[in-house]
Design a protein around this motif. Structure first.
Motif, PDB file in Angstrom:
ATOM      1  N   LEU A 151       0.851  -1.192   0.000  1.00 19.01           N
ATOM      2  CA  LEU A 151       0.000   0.000   0.000  1.00 19.01           C
ATOM      3  C   LEU A 151       0.881   1.233   0.000  1.00 19.01           C
ATOM      4  CD1 LEU A 151      -3.040   0.899   0.229  1.00 19.01           C
ATOM      5  CD2 LEU A 151      -2.622   1.190   2.671  1.00 19.01           C
ATOM      6  N   ARG A 152       0.518   2.218  -0.819  1.00 21.62           N
ATOM      7  CA  ARG A 152       1.246   3.484  -0.821  1.00 21.62           C
ATOM      8  C   ARG A 152       0.286   4.636  -1.106  1.00 21.62           C
ATOM      9  NH1 ARG A 152       4.822   1.056  -5.507  1.00 21.62           N
ATOM     10  NH2 ARG A 152       3.265   0.801  -7.164  1.00 21.62           N
ATOM     11  N   VAL A 153       0.603   5.792  -0.550  1.00 24.89           N
ATOM     12  CA  VAL A 153      -0.224   6.979  -0.717  1.00 24.89           C
ATOM     13  C   VAL A 153       0.197   7.713  -1.984  1.00 24.89           C
ATOM     14  CG1 VAL A 153      -0.847   9.222   0.256  1.00 24.89           C
ATOM     15  CG2 VAL A 153      -0.645   7.220   1.751  1.00 24.89           C
ATOM     16  N   LEU A 154      -0.739   7.895  -2.892  1.00 24.91           N
ATOM     17  CA  LEU A 154      -0.468   8.658  -4.108  1.00 24.91           C
ATOM     18  C   LEU A 154      -0.675  10.147  -3.880  1.00 24.91           C
ATOM     19  CD1 LEU A 154      -2.221   6.403  -6.775  1.00 24.91           C
ATOM     20  CD2 LEU A 154       0.159   6.346  -6.016  1.00 24.91           C
ATOM     21  N   LYS A 155      -1.688  10.471  -3.084  1.00 26.26           N
ATOM     22  CA  LYS A 155      -2.025  11.870  -2.799  1.00 26.26           C
ATOM     23  C   LYS A 155      -2.819  11.917  -1.517  1.00 26.26           C
ATOM     24  CE  LYS A 155      -2.940  16.319  -3.656  1.00 26.26           C
ATOM     25  NZ  LYS A 155      -1.915  17.371  -3.758  1.00 26.26           N
ATOM     26  N   SER A 156      -2.483  12.855  -0.639  1.00 24.26           N
ATOM     27  CA  SER A 156      -3.265  13.018   0.590  1.00 24.26           C
ATOM     28  C   SER A 156      -3.422  14.492   0.903  1.00 24.26           C
ATOM     29  CB  SER A 156      -2.600  12.298   1.765  1.00 24.26           C
ATOM     30  OG  SER A 156      -1.367  12.911   2.098  1.00 24.26           O
ATOM     31  N   VAL A 157      -4.528  14.811   1.558  1.00 25.65           N
ATOM     32  CA  VAL A 157      -4.832  16.187   1.944  1.00 25.65           C
ATOM     33  C   VAL A 157      -5.380  16.161   3.363  1.00 25.65           C
ATOM     34  CG1 VAL A 157      -6.241  18.226   1.475  1.00 25.65           C
ATOM     35  CG2 VAL A 157      -5.312  16.898  -0.427  1.00 25.65           C
ATOM     36  N   TYR A 158      -4.853  17.038   4.203  1.00 22.60           N
ATOM     37  CA  TYR A 158      -5.321  17.156   5.591  1.00 22.60           C
ATOM     38  C   TYR A 158      -5.895  18.550   5.794  1.00 22.60           C
ATOM     39  CZ  TYR A 158      -4.906  17.980  10.633  1.00 22.60           C
ATOM     40  OH  TYR A 158      -5.150  18.331  11.940  1.00 22.60           O
ATOM     41  N   SER A 159      -7.137  18.619   6.243  1.00 20.19           N
ATOM     42  CA  SER A 159      -7.832  19.900   6.357  1.00 20.19           C
ATOM     43  C   SER A 159      -7.875  20.462   7.767  1.00 20.19           C
ATOM     44  CB  SER A 159      -9.270  19.750   5.861  1.00 20.19           C
ATOM     45  OG  SER A 159      -9.994  18.885   6.722  1.00 20.19           O
ATOM     46  N   GLY A 160      -7.457  19.695   8.766  1.00 18.58           N
ATOM     47  CA  GLY A 160      -7.558  20.144  10.150  1.00 18.58           C
ATOM     48  C   GLY A 160      -8.484  19.266  10.958  1.00 18.58           C
ATOM     49  N   SER A 161      -9.515  18.744  10.331  1.00 24.32           N
ATOM     50  CA  SER A 161     -10.423  17.828  11.026  1.00 24.32           C
ATOM     51  C   SER A 161     -10.605  16.525  10.265  1.00 24.32           C
ATOM     52  CB  SER A 161     -11.793  18.485  11.230  1.00 24.32           C
ATOM     53  OG  SER A 161     -12.373  18.827   9.983  1.00 24.32           O
ATOM     54  N   ALA A 162     -10.120  16.487   9.040  1.00 22.61           N
ATOM     55  CA  ALA A 162     -10.251  15.271   8.233  1.00 22.61           C
ATOM     56  C   ALA A 162      -9.036  15.109   7.324  1.00 22.61           C
ATOM     57  CB  ALA A 162     -11.529  15.309   7.400  1.00 22.61           C
ATOM     58  N   TYR A 163      -8.704  13.852   7.077  1.00 20.77           N
ATOM     59  CA  TYR A 163      -7.580  13.491   6.208  1.00 20.77           C
ATOM     60  C   TYR A 163      -8.130  12.601   5.108  1.00 20.77           C
ATOM     61  CZ  TYR A 163      -3.468  10.577   4.931  1.00 20.77           C
ATOM     62  OH  TYR A 163      -2.485   9.872   4.275  1.00 20.77           O
ATOM     63  N   TYR A 164      -7.784  12.909   3.869  1.00 20.18           N
ATOM     64  CA  TYR A 164      -8.224  12.116   2.731  1.00 20.18           C
ATOM     65  C   TYR A 164      -6.999  11.642   1.951  1.00 20.18           C
ATOM     66  CZ  TYR A 164     -12.818  14.221   3.532  1.00 20.18           C
ATOM     67  OH  TYR A 164     -14.001  14.630   4.099  1.00 20.18           O
ATOM     68  N   ALA A 165      -6.996  10.376   1.558  1.00 15.93           N
ATOM     69  CA  ALA A 165      -5.874   9.848   0.792  1.00 15.93           C
ATOM     70  C   ALA A 165      -6.363   8.957  -0.339  1.00 15.93           C
ATOM     71  CB  ALA A 165      -4.928   9.058   1.693  1.00 15.93           C
ATOM     72  N   ALA A 166      -5.698   9.072  -1.489  1.00 19.75           N
ATOM     73  CA  ALA A 166      -5.845   8.106  -2.567  1.00 19.75           C
ATOM     74  C   ALA A 166      -4.737   7.088  -2.351  1.00 19.75           C
ATOM     75  CB  ALA A 166      -5.710   8.781  -3.925  1.00 19.75           C
ATOM     76  N   ALA A 167      -5.103   5.875  -1.932  1.00 22.68           N
ATOM     77  CA  ALA A 167      -4.125   4.848  -1.559  1.00 22.68           C
ATOM     78  C   ALA A 167      -4.131   3.732  -2.594  1.00 22.68           C
ATOM     79  CB  ALA A 167      -4.444   4.299  -0.177  1.00 22.68           C
ATOM     80  N   GLU A 168      -2.947   3.425  -3.079  1.00 24.00           N
ATOM     81  CA  GLU A 168      -2.808   2.413  -4.131  1.00 24.00           C
ATOM     82  C   GLU A 168      -2.390   1.063  -3.559  1.00 24.00           C
ATOM     83  OE1 GLU A 168      -0.604   2.278  -8.405  1.00 24.00           O
ATOM     84  OE2 GLU A 168       0.700   2.621  -6.662  1.00 24.00           O
ATOM     85  N   ARG A 169      -3.169   0.039  -3.834  1.00 27.35           N
ATOM     86  CA  ARG A 169      -2.784  -1.331  -3.509  1.00 27.35           C
ATOM     87  C   ARG A 169      -2.048  -1.903  -4.714  1.00 27.35           C
ATOM     88  NH1 ARG A 169      -3.879  -2.843   1.503  1.00 27.35           N
ATOM     89  NH2 ARG A 169      -5.716  -1.910   2.472  1.00 27.35           N
ATOM     90  N   TYR A 170      -0.928  -2.587  -4.444  1.00 31.59           N
ATOM     91  CA  TYR A 170      -0.134  -3.125  -5.546  1.00 31.59           C
ATOM     92  C   TYR A 170       0.367  -4.521  -5.202  1.00 31.59           C
ATOM     93  CZ  TYR A 170       3.758  -1.385  -2.635  1.00 31.59           C
ATOM     94  OH  TYR A 170       4.622  -1.131  -1.598  1.00 31.59           O
TER      95      TYR A 170
END
Length: 206
Positions: free
Chosen positions: A40-59
């Motif tokens: 698993l690796r993170v392609l892109k992540s964004v943290y807003s202060g109350s939530a974290y979102y990541a596009a995570a790639e399974r390989y």
């Protein structure tokens, strides 16, 4: 899943929630017995202060992509917490249909196609909110809410005039009176009223 809470030491040297979560979502686990290889690796992540979102790639073992999914973490971050537990998070993926749906477009664009009904519903909600937030409201625009908004002084109003003060948008009544504040304005449903333009009349010189 419940909340995980930890001290600064528990964060393993990571100074921010984003850095810690990026590291947690980046790993390789070798195949053992009947358990297959997991990468698993993170392609892109964004943290807003109350939530974290990541596009995570399974390989797979050769590094080839299997799929990219969204992982969402609710975050509590208080570096001055009296008890020392400065960081807490609750993680989930898009297939559980998170209620938190403020994922940025840059993360959504990386996700693999899916047929999972909860994931599809979550993505639709994210895109719907993005469409609302990306609307342009200009100085002088008249906006109308589906229902009247009630304010602390007891008044109720449905239509407002936008007044731009730098990057800040101030709401007034349609005739320019008053100043009103509505939290999360661009995340709310309203229409921009198209007002008829009155053409100027020109009289030729005698």
């Amino acid at each position: 899943m419940g909340w995980f809470t930890m001290t600064h030491m528990g964060m393993g040297g990571h100074e921010t929630p984003k850095a810690y979560l990026d590291a947690q979502l980046t790993y390789e686990r070798r195949a053992e017995g009947d358990k297959p290889f997991q990468g698993l690796r993170v392609l892109k992540s964004v943290y807003s202060g109350s939530a974290y979102y990541a596009a995570a790639e399974r390989y797979d073992e050769k590094g080839a992509r299997i799929y990219v999914t969204a992982i969402i973490c609710l975050v509590r971050w208080n570096p001055r917490a009296a008890d020392g537990y400065i960081f807490g998070y609750k993680d989930m993926d898009e297939t559980v249909g998170p209620s938190e749906a403020t994922c940025p477009r840059s993360v959504l664009a990386l996700l693999s196609p899916t047929l999972h009904p909860f994931a599809l519903d979550w993505r639709r909600r994210c895109y719907r909110l993005l469409a609302l937030k990306e609307r342009r409201v200009n100085d002088g625009d008249l906006i109308r809410f589906p229902e009247p908004m009630r304010f602390t002084d007891g008044s109720e109003h449905r239509e407002f005039r936008i007044r731009r003060e730098g990057k800040k948008a101030v709401l007034t009544l349609t005739d320019g009176r008053g100043r009103f504040k509505i939290s999360g304005l661009l995340e709310r449903r309203f229409e921009i009223v198209r007002e008829p333009k009155v053409a100027k009349t020109f009289f030729p010189a005698a």
